[in-house]
Each structure stands twice: as structure tokens, then as C-alpha cells.
Design a protein around this motif. Structure first.
Motif, short mmCIF file in Angstrom:
data_model
loop_
_atom_site.label_atom_id
_atom_site.label_comp_id
_atom_site.label_asym_id
_atom_site.label_seq_id
_atom_site.Cartn_x
_atom_site.Cartn_y
_atom_site.Cartn_z
N MET A 162 46.99 -3.56 101.84
CA MET A 162 46.77 -4.83 102.53
C MET A 162 48.03 -5.72 102.43
N GLN A 163 48.58 -5.82 101.20
CA GLN A 163 49.79 -6.65 101.04
C GLN A 163 50.96 -6.06 101.81
N GLY A 164 51.04 -4.73 101.87
CA GLY A 164 52.11 -4.09 102.64
C GLY A 164 52.03 -4.46 104.11
N ALA A 165 50.81 -4.51 104.65
CA ALA A 165 50.63 -4.89 106.06
C ALA A 165 51.01 -6.35 106.28
N VAL A 166 50.65 -7.21 105.33
CA VAL A 166 51.00 -8.63 105.42
C VAL A 166 52.51 -8.82 105.39
N VAL A 167 53.19 -8.05 104.53
CA VAL A 167 54.65 -8.14 104.44
C VAL A 167 55.29 -7.81 105.79
N LYS A 168 54.80 -6.76 106.46
CA LYS A 168 55.36 -6.40 107.77
C LYS A 168 55.19 -7.53 108.79
N ILE A 169 54.03 -8.18 108.75
CA ILE A 169 53.80 -9.29 109.67
C ILE A 169 54.74 -10.46 109.36
N LEU A 170 54.86 -10.79 108.07
CA LEU A 170 55.73 -11.90 107.67
C LEU A 170 57.20 -11.61 108.01
N GLU A 171 57.63 -10.35 107.83
CA GLU A 171 59.00 -9.99 108.17
C GLU A 171 59.25 -10.15 109.67
N ALA A 172 58.26 -9.75 110.49
CA ALA A 172 58.41 -9.88 111.94
C ALA A 172 58.53 -11.35 112.35
N ILE A 173 57.86 -12.23 111.63
CA ILE A 173 57.90 -13.66 111.94
C ILE A 173 59.18 -14.31 111.45
N TYR A 174 59.55 -14.02 110.18
CA TYR A 174 60.60 -14.81 109.53
C TYR A 174 62.00 -14.22 109.59
N GLU A 175 62.15 -12.95 109.92
CA GLU A 175 63.49 -12.39 109.98
C GLU A 175 64.37 -13.13 110.99
N GLN A 176 63.78 -13.63 112.05
CA GLN A 176 64.55 -14.37 113.05
C GLN A 176 64.85 -15.80 112.59
#
Length: 328
Positions: free
Chosen positions: A1-15
Motif C-alpha cells: 500500500m505504501q509503495g503504491a502511495v509513493v508512486k502517486i506522490l512521486e508523479a505529483i511532486y517530481e515536477q
């Protein structure tokens, strides 16, 4: 679950993350931070360094501030409730008692690194870019890896002004600077005789004159990190000395390869050699303590190093055109 959340947060914040923030991000890391910092200081107009360290950063992240920061980019309340639940999750201590933390990132959680990075993105990085830099009379630069960061300034008054307000800015978010690790350092190519240097991510940075008479920044392994690495290597030898020789030397090569990959930067060959020869002497000592009889004399030990192909120190950093100009 945390791994999935990390992917979402990376997609949002990397930019959103600034380019000079290197901790806990895909396709970057401490080695990239070291290279880019060296390039910036070599070619930029900087004379003063503010080095800083945040005391107990991961234990003092304010949960309410973090949720408020996330709400700026995320409108999914179920998603935010899930993160809040992880932040409040109890910790089982050694006595069997459950401790419910009021601050800090999730202990050992996969999501902890990116949540910590988001926290400092708003508390420090954006403030530096949007408020500090526009008010400086000269150039200003921030380089951050996790909770370790340094700031470079052209003028002393800009560095002093930043130093005076930095503690107040971080205290607003429940953070505190470590006084013994936070100071202003004069760091200029025109004052090399002062022998000043600063430490960042395991390296010492100094101005020197190259063989061709050019001013360059030289990096060497910090003395503290070198001593710690040798102490850790000593403990490893004590724990593994009774293994079969092939296993010992295979593990040794893996350790040396990792060490060279990080510390093998241009200009650091002297420190690499110092680590290698001290490590080899430590290994020789502990292999001869496998039993009451010595396993090797020095000549036999040297032949064993050659037989098992023990890796010698090597520089792994590749020079681009700018770096070739620096170190020419």
C-alpha cells in the motif's frame, strides 16, 4: 500500500521539487549532489558557505503541517486520511509498550523518505527560491540531500542575513538547527591561503591550484567518514574472519566496489589509497587471528590478494566537458 502511495506522490511532486534537491528521488542521489555542487561552486560566483544540519529532523516533522502541505496539491480526502493514519501509527518499544508519536515520519515506512522530502520542499526549498534568493544582492545557491544542506552566497551580508533568519524559519515548522553543525564559512578562490573547507555528504571541499595554475575545487573523503569507514570495516573483519577465504574475498570486493563507486571522485585518489591500505592491514591482522597459529605471513597474504583479484583503488567519476575544463 505504501509503495503504491509513493508512486502517486512521486508523479505529483517530481515536477515540483527544485533541481538542487537530491535526496530520495528517482534517478538521482548523493553522488549526483556532490558532482553538481562541485560544478556550481567552480563556475559560480560564490565566496561564503552556510552549512547547516537539522537536529532530529525525522523525529520532529509536524504532522499537521505535513497534511496542510499535502493538501496544497492533493484534494483526495481518503488518500490524506490514509497518510494521517500512518503518521499516527503506534510504535512498539523494547518494553512491549505502544508509543503513539505526535511528530515524526512513519518508522521504517516506505513512504517516509518522500514525505520528509515534501516537508522540506515547502519548509526550506521553496522559501529559499521564492524569498531568500530575490532578496540577495548577489548569487545564492541551495544544495540539499535529505536533511543535510549547504547554501552558497556571493556576498557576506547575504550569508549573514540568511544565517540569522534560518533558525526562525525552521522553528515555524517545529524544526531546530544543530548549533555545532551550523555556521558561516569563508570559501573563495581568492582566499585559498586561509585553508578553509566545508564538509558535505562525506567529502571535504577545498579550493586549490591545479598543475596548470587554474583554481579548482578539490574533494577528498572527510577525515571523520574515513575513520568511521575503517572502524566499520574492522568490525566486519572480526565478524567474518572465520568464513572460507573465497567468501571473505568475494564480500571484500563487494565492499570495496561500493566504496570506490561513491568516493572514487576526481582528485580523491590519495584518500582512496589510504582507505585501501589501512583496510588491507586490518584484514591481514584479523585473518591471522582465526586460530592460535598465523594463517599468513605478509608475502603469502599479498599472493592471496592477487589470487582472489582484490580490487585496487580507482576513480570512477567521468568528466564531461565542463569538468575537463575544471581539472585541466
Amino acid at each position: 500500500m505504501q509503495g503504491a502511495v509513493v508512486k502517486i506522490l512521486e508523479a505529483i511532486y517530481e515536477q515540483d521539487f527544485i533541481n538542487s534537491s537530491y535526496g530520495y528521488r528517482p534517478k538521482t542521489g548523493a553522488k549526483t549532489a556532490v558532482t553538481e555542487l562541485t560544478r556550481e561552486l567552480n563556475f559560480g560566483k560564490y565566496s561564503y558557505i552556510v552549512e547547516a544540519d537539522i537536529k532530529g529532523f525525522f523525529d520532529n516533522i509536524d504532522h499537521e503541517w505535513l497534511i496542510r502541505m499535502l493538501e496544497l496539491r492533493i484534494d483526495d480526502q481518503a488518500f490524506l486520511r490514509l497518510i494521517r493514519k500512518w503518521l499516527k501509527a503506534g510504535i512498539l518499544d523494547t518494553t512491549g509498550q505502544v508509543i503513539n508519536p505526535a511528530t515524526g515520519s512513519p518508522q521504517g515506512g516506505i513512504a517516509s523518505p518522500i514525505l520528509s522530502n515534501i516537508y522540506l520542499h515547502y519548509a526550506l526549498d521553496l522559501w529559499f527560491e521564492k524569498v531568500v534568493k530575490p532578496r540577495c544582492e548577489g548569487e545564492a545557491y541551495l544544495c540539499r540531500y535529505a536533511d543535510d544542506f549547504i547554501c552558497a552566497f556571493r556576498y557576506k551580508k547575504d550569508a549573514e542575513r540568511f544565517y540569522q533568519v534560518l533558525g526562525k524559519r525552521l522553528s515555524k515548522f517545529g524544526l531546530e538547527l544543530a548549533p555545532d553543525k551550523t555556521n558561516i564559512i569563508s570559501f573563495s578562490r581568492f582566499r585559498k591561503e586561509e585553508k578553509t573547507y566545508f564538509e558535505f555528504l562525506g567529502f571535504e571541499y577545498r579550493w586549490q591550484v591545479s598543475r596548470k595554475g587554474k583554481d579548482i575545487i578539490v574533494r577528498k573523503t572527510s577525515s571523520k567518514k574515513l575513520r568511521k569507514s575503517l572502524q566499520n570495516f574492522k568490525e566486519w573483519c572480526k565478524e567474518n574472519r572465520n568464513n572460507r577465504l573465497k567468501k571473505i574475498f568475494d564480500l571484500l570486493n563487494a565492499k570495496l566496489r561500493g566504496y570506490y563507486n561513491y568516493y572514487g571522485v576526481i582528485g580523491n585518489s590519495k584518500s582512496l589509497n589510504k582507505f585501501y591500505y589501512n583496510a588491507i592491514k586490518i584484514l591481514y591482522k584479523w585473518l591471522n587471528r582465526r586460530s592460535q597459529r598465523k594463517s599468513f605471513n605478509w608475502g603469502e597474504f599479498q599472493r592471496a590478494l592477487a589470487t582472489y583479484g582484490v580490487l585496487k583503488p580507482r576513480i570512477n567519476e567521468k568528466m564531461d566537458n565542463q569538468m575537463k575544463i575544471c581539472f585541466a
